[in-house]
Scaffold this motif. Sequence first.
Motif, PDB file in Angstrom:
ATOM      1  N   ASN A   9       0.827  -1.210   0.000  1.00 43.78           N
ATOM      2  CA  ASN A   9       0.000   0.000   0.000  1.00 43.78           C
ATOM      3  C   ASN A   9       0.857   1.254   0.000  1.00 43.78           C
ATOM      4  N   LYS A  10       1.884   1.277   0.825  1.00 40.47           N
ATOM      5  CA  LYS A  10       2.760   2.457   0.889  1.00 40.47           C
ATOM      6  C   LYS A  10       3.508   2.645  -0.432  1.00 40.47           C
ATOM      7  N   PHE A  11       4.038   1.558  -0.969  1.00 43.01           N
ATOM      8  CA  PHE A  11       4.808   1.636  -2.211  1.00 43.01           C
ATOM      9  C   PHE A  11       3.935   2.089  -3.380  1.00 43.01           C
ATOM     10  N   LEU A  12       2.750   1.499  -3.498  1.00 43.39           N
ATOM     11  CA  LEU A  12       1.901   1.757  -4.663  1.00 43.39           C
ATOM     12  C   LEU A  12       1.156   3.083  -4.596  1.00 43.39           C
ATOM     13  N   TYR A  13       0.789   3.524  -3.404  1.00 34.07           N
ATOM     14  CA  TYR A  13      -0.119   4.662  -3.337  1.00 34.07           C
ATOM     15  C   TYR A  13       0.499   5.950  -2.798  1.00 34.07           C
ATOM     16  N   LYS A  14       1.721   5.877  -2.295  1.00 37.51           N
ATOM     17  CA  LYS A  14       2.372   7.104  -1.849  1.00 37.51           C
ATOM     18  C   LYS A  14       2.768   7.980  -3.036  1.00 37.51           C
ATOM     19  N   SER A  97      -1.317   3.295   5.437  1.00 39.88           N
ATOM     20  CA  SER A  97      -1.573   2.008   6.086  1.00 39.88           C
ATOM     21  C   SER A  97      -0.538   1.731   7.162  1.00 39.88           C
ATOM     22  N   THR A  98      -0.983   1.063   8.209  1.00 38.15           N
ATOM     23  CA  THR A  98      -0.102   0.679   9.317  1.00 38.15           C
ATOM     24  C   THR A  98      -0.334  -0.796   9.639  1.00 38.15           C
ATOM     25  N   LEU A  99       0.504  -1.355  10.481  1.00 37.81           N
ATOM     26  CA  LEU A  99       0.308  -2.744  10.907  1.00 37.81           C
ATOM     27  C   LEU A  99      -1.023  -2.909  11.634  1.00 37.81           C
TER      28      LEU A  99
END
Length: 153
Positions: A9-14, A97-99
Amino acid sequence: MIKFLVEANKFLYKFPDNILIRDTLSGDMKVIEHCSDNFIYRNYYVGYRSLNGKILILKDNKPIWIMTYEGGVINHEDSDDSVRKIYAFVRQNLARSTLEQPIRGPSEFQDGKMIYNNSFFGTINKFNGTETVTLGDLRLIYSLSYSGGDVIY
């Protein structure tokens, strides 16, 4: 798996301008993919103003988790620029997103006049929810329902 979902999520949407979106082999859907070690994240979708899709996570090329979703912008007559701004706002939350909140990111987020809200029920293993975006006047401009969980063989 949760750590990988957050990473994807972080890689794709940041930085969504860096996402490579391609057609599936059949040409009937789009797919976004992220791979790391023995995990693969695939987001298959069709549509734009109104979206339908599924996200699969595979481990060692075997599906282990799935999320299906349906929704989009409320007013299909909105300009392309307005629709892009709404989706960019939603992606901002996905990138957060977080854990503890790995699936769609934090349950609340506001930037300017747009307000994001996520109603999530269940656990990562079996869940459903709805995310919405409203304007400061509480007018609903986006809604997406989703559900999913572990793939059990």
